[in-house]
Design a protein around this motif. Structure first.
Motif, mmCIF file in Angstrom:
data_model
loop_
_atom_site.group_PDB
_atom_site.id
_atom_site.type_symbol
_atom_site.label_atom_id
_atom_site.label_comp_id
_atom_site.label_asym_id
_atom_site.label_seq_id
_atom_site.Cartn_x
_atom_site.Cartn_y
_atom_site.Cartn_z
ATOM 1 N N LYS A 170 0.891 -1.119 -0.070
ATOM 2 C CA LYS A 170 0.158 -0.016 0.098
ATOM 3 C C LYS A 170 0.730 1.261 -0.067
ATOM 4 O O LYS A 170 0.620 2.320 -0.651
ATOM 5 N N SER A 171 1.815 1.137 0.704
ATOM 6 C CA SER A 171 2.532 2.524 0.869
ATOM 7 C C SER A 171 3.502 2.647 -0.455
ATOM 8 O O SER A 171 3.678 3.953 -0.884
ATOM 9 N N THR A 172 3.939 1.699 -1.152
ATOM 10 C CA THR A 172 4.628 1.722 -2.478
ATOM 11 C C THR A 172 3.582 2.264 -3.509
ATOM 12 O O THR A 172 3.954 2.787 -4.210
ATOM 13 N N ALA A 173 2.290 1.917 -3.528
ATOM 14 C CA ALA A 173 1.259 2.180 -4.078
ATOM 15 C C ALA A 173 1.108 3.797 -4.049
ATOM 16 O O ALA A 173 1.005 4.439 -5.246
ATOM 17 N N LEU A 174 1.008 4.101 -3.027
ATOM 18 C CA LEU A 174 0.885 5.730 -2.812
ATOM 19 C C LEU A 174 2.180 6.463 -3.132
ATOM 20 O O LEU A 174 2.095 7.306 -3.956
ATOM 21 N N PRO A 178 2.890 9.531 -8.482
ATOM 22 C CA PRO A 178 3.607 10.435 -9.243
ATOM 23 C C PRO A 178 4.312 10.254 -10.531
ATOM 24 O O PRO A 178 4.588 10.566 -11.345
ATOM 25 N N TYR A 179 4.738 8.740 -10.469
ATOM 26 C CA TYR A 179 5.465 8.424 -11.589
ATOM 27 C C TYR A 179 5.095 7.070 -12.183
ATOM 28 O O TYR A 179 5.908 6.453 -12.919
ATOM 29 N N ASN A 180 3.729 7.066 -12.298
ATOM 30 C CA ASN A 180 3.282 5.727 -13.085
ATOM 31 C C ASN A 180 3.589 4.654 -12.645
ATOM 32 O O ASN A 180 3.800 3.635 -13.405
ATOM 33 N N ILE A 181 3.604 4.381 -11.401
ATOM 34 C CA ILE A 181 4.410 3.045 -10.765
ATOM 35 C C ILE A 181 3.046 2.441 -10.024
ATOM 36 O O ILE A 181 2.723 3.132 -9.219
ATOM 37 N N ALA A 182 2.418 1.405 -10.597
ATOM 38 C CA ALA A 182 1.377 0.926 -9.639
ATOM 39 C C ALA A 182 1.861 -0.463 -9.009
ATOM 40 O O ALA A 182 2.841 -1.142 -9.495
#
Length: 253
Positions: A170-174, A178-182
C-alpha cells in the motif's frame, strides 16, 4: 489476454514453484524475463526450458536479502534491457509448526529477511529504475499470501512478514502515483509447490484438528500474474486473492 509488446519482467524465486510458473507464463506472453533465485543451476534450467536460445531471458543468482546483490542485479537489468516493466516479488520462506514462544531468533530473522527485507530491497531498486526510465512507470506485484489476511496456527514469523508485505504494498502504491508506478498484492492460498506438500498430508487447524487441504496448480497463479500486468498502468488491482476453492480459508477458525 493481450501480448506484452516486448515488456521486461523480473521474477524472484524463479527457479521452482510459483516463480518458475510465472516466469514461464510471462515468456509465453511475449515478455523478456529475468530469472532470479539463489541456485543458478535451477534458474538456468528453468530459463532454458522456455527460452533455449537465451534471447529473451536472463539469469541472475543472488539472495534477495543481500543489498549488494540486489543492487547489482538491477544494474545488470538496466544494462541489458534498459528498463523494467514488471517486478514480481515472489521469493520467500516460512517457519511453520512452532508456537510463538518456541520460535528461535534465527528462524524469525530468516523469514523476515526472505519475505520482508527481500521484498523491500527489490521494490526499492525496481522503483528507482521505473521512476528514471522513459517512458516512466511500471508495475510491482507482491506475493502476499492469504496469511496477510488470516493466519494459520503456529505461523508467527510468516504471518507477521506477510502482514508487513501488505503494508509495504500500500505504501509503495501511494509513493508510486506521481511516477506511473502501480503496486499490488497477490494473496495466494494453497498453490501446489514443494513448500506446501505437507498440506496434502495434513495441516494443523485452528480447532486443534489436523486435516489434509486441497491445493491448486501453480499455473493458475501464473495466469493471475499475467492478467494483473495486462491492465494499463492507469488501472490497478490493489489486492487479489487466488486460492484452492475447497481449502479451509473462508470460515477458518
Amino acid at each position: 489476454m493481450g501480448q506484452s509488446s516486448g515488456k521486461i519482467a523480473l521474477v524472484t524465486g524463479a527457479g521452482s514453484g510459483i516463480g518458475r510458473a510465472a516466469a514461464w507464463a510471462l515468456l509465453d506472453a511475449g515478455y523478456s524475463v529475468v530469472f532470479n533465485g539463489r541456485r543458478r543451476a535451477r534458474l538456468e534450467d528453468a530459463a532454458s526450458t522456455r527460452d533455449p536460445d537465451g534471447m529473451r531471458s536472463m539469469v541472475f543468482d543472488t539472495d534477495v536479502s543481500d543489498p549488494g546483490g540486489v543492487a547489482a542485479m538491477f544494474a545488470a537489468v538496466r544494462e541489458r534491457f534498459g528498463r523494467l516493466d514488471l517486478l514480481f516479488n515472489n521469493a520467500g520462506g516460512a517457519a511453520l509448526g512452532s508456537s510463538i514462544d518456541e520460535v528461535s531468533y534465527e528462524d524469525w530473522m530468516r523469514v523476515v529477511n526472505a519475505n520482508l527485507t527481500g521484498t523491500f530491497l527489490c521494490t526499492k531498486y525496481a522503483f528507482a529504475l521505473m521512476r528514471a526510465q522513459d517512458p516512466q512507470g511500471g508495475r510491482i506485484i507482491n506475493n502476499g499470501s492469504i496469511s496477510a489476511q488470516v493466519p494459520r496456527p503456529h505461523s508467527a514469523p510468516y504471518t507477521a512478514t506477510k502482514h508487513g508485505v501488505a503494508g509495504l504494498t500500500k505504501s509503495t502504491a501511494l509513493d508510486g502515483r506521481p511516477y506511473n508506478i502501480a503496486c499490488c498484492e497477490l494473496d495466494i492460498g494453497n498453490a501446489a509447490t514443494d513448500m506446501t506438500r505437507q498440506m496434502a498430508v495434513g495441516m494443523l487447524q485452528a480447532d486443534g484438528s489436523t486435516r489434509a487441504e486441497p491445493r491448486m496448480s501453480v499455473d493458475e497463479v501464473a495466469r493471475a500474474v499475467v492478467f494483473m500486468d495486462s491492465l494499463p498502468l492507469d488501472t490497478n488491482i490493489p489486492s487479489l486473492t487466488i486460492m484452492a476453492t475447497l481449502m479451509p480459508f473462508i470460515g477458518r477458525g
